[in-house]
Motif scaffolding. Structure first.
Motif, short mmCIF file in Angstrom:
data_model
loop_
_atom_site.label_atom_id
_atom_site.label_comp_id
_atom_site.label_asym_id
_atom_site.label_seq_id
_atom_site.Cartn_x
_atom_site.Cartn_y
_atom_site.Cartn_z
N ASP A 87 0.82 -1.21 0.00
CA ASP A 87 0.00 0.00 0.00
C ASP A 87 0.86 1.26 0.00
OD1 ASP A 87 -2.42 1.30 -0.21
OD2 ASP A 87 -2.81 1.34 1.95
N GLU A 101 1.67 4.28 -1.99
CA GLU A 101 1.21 5.10 -3.10
C GLU A 101 2.36 5.79 -3.82
OE1 GLU A 101 -2.09 8.52 -4.11
OE2 GLU A 101 -1.36 8.36 -2.06
N ASN A 137 -4.58 3.35 -0.05
CA ASN A 137 -3.87 4.41 -0.78
C ASN A 137 -3.73 4.08 -2.26
OD1 ASN A 137 -3.48 6.06 1.51
ND2 ASN A 137 -1.73 4.84 2.12
N HIS A 170 -5.63 5.87 -5.60
CA HIS A 170 -4.84 6.36 -6.73
C HIS A 170 -5.29 5.69 -8.04
CE1 HIS A 170 -1.48 8.23 -8.73
NE2 HIS A 170 -1.32 7.09 -9.37
#
Length: 71
Positions: free
Chosen positions: A11, A13, A44, A48
């Motif tokens: 996770d 990003e 995250n 995105h």
């Protein structure tokens, strides 16, 4: 694609953004990764990928509908 999965599992990003800037993926792969981030609760990365124009977000509707129809 395995590297992309590892980034999503972490996770991260920032790493996802860097990776996507360096590597061009087909739309269907990004859509698969959106679903993968949803299933692994990688918030995250999910957010995105959700914002990417090449991602087919309708797959999430199908996933939610199928999940709600299971008895």
């Amino acid at each position: 694609m395995e590297q992309l999965k590892k980034i999503i599992e972490a996770d991260d990003e920032t790493l996802l953004i860097e990776h996507l800037n360096q590597t061009q993926y087909e739309s269907y792969i990004l859509t698969e990764m959106l679903l993968y981030s949803y299933e692994t609760r990688s918030t995250n990365c999910y957010i995105h990928l959700l914002a990417q124009k090449d991602v087919d977000t309708s797959i999430l509707n199908k996933k939610t509908i199928n999940k709600n129809n299971i008895k």
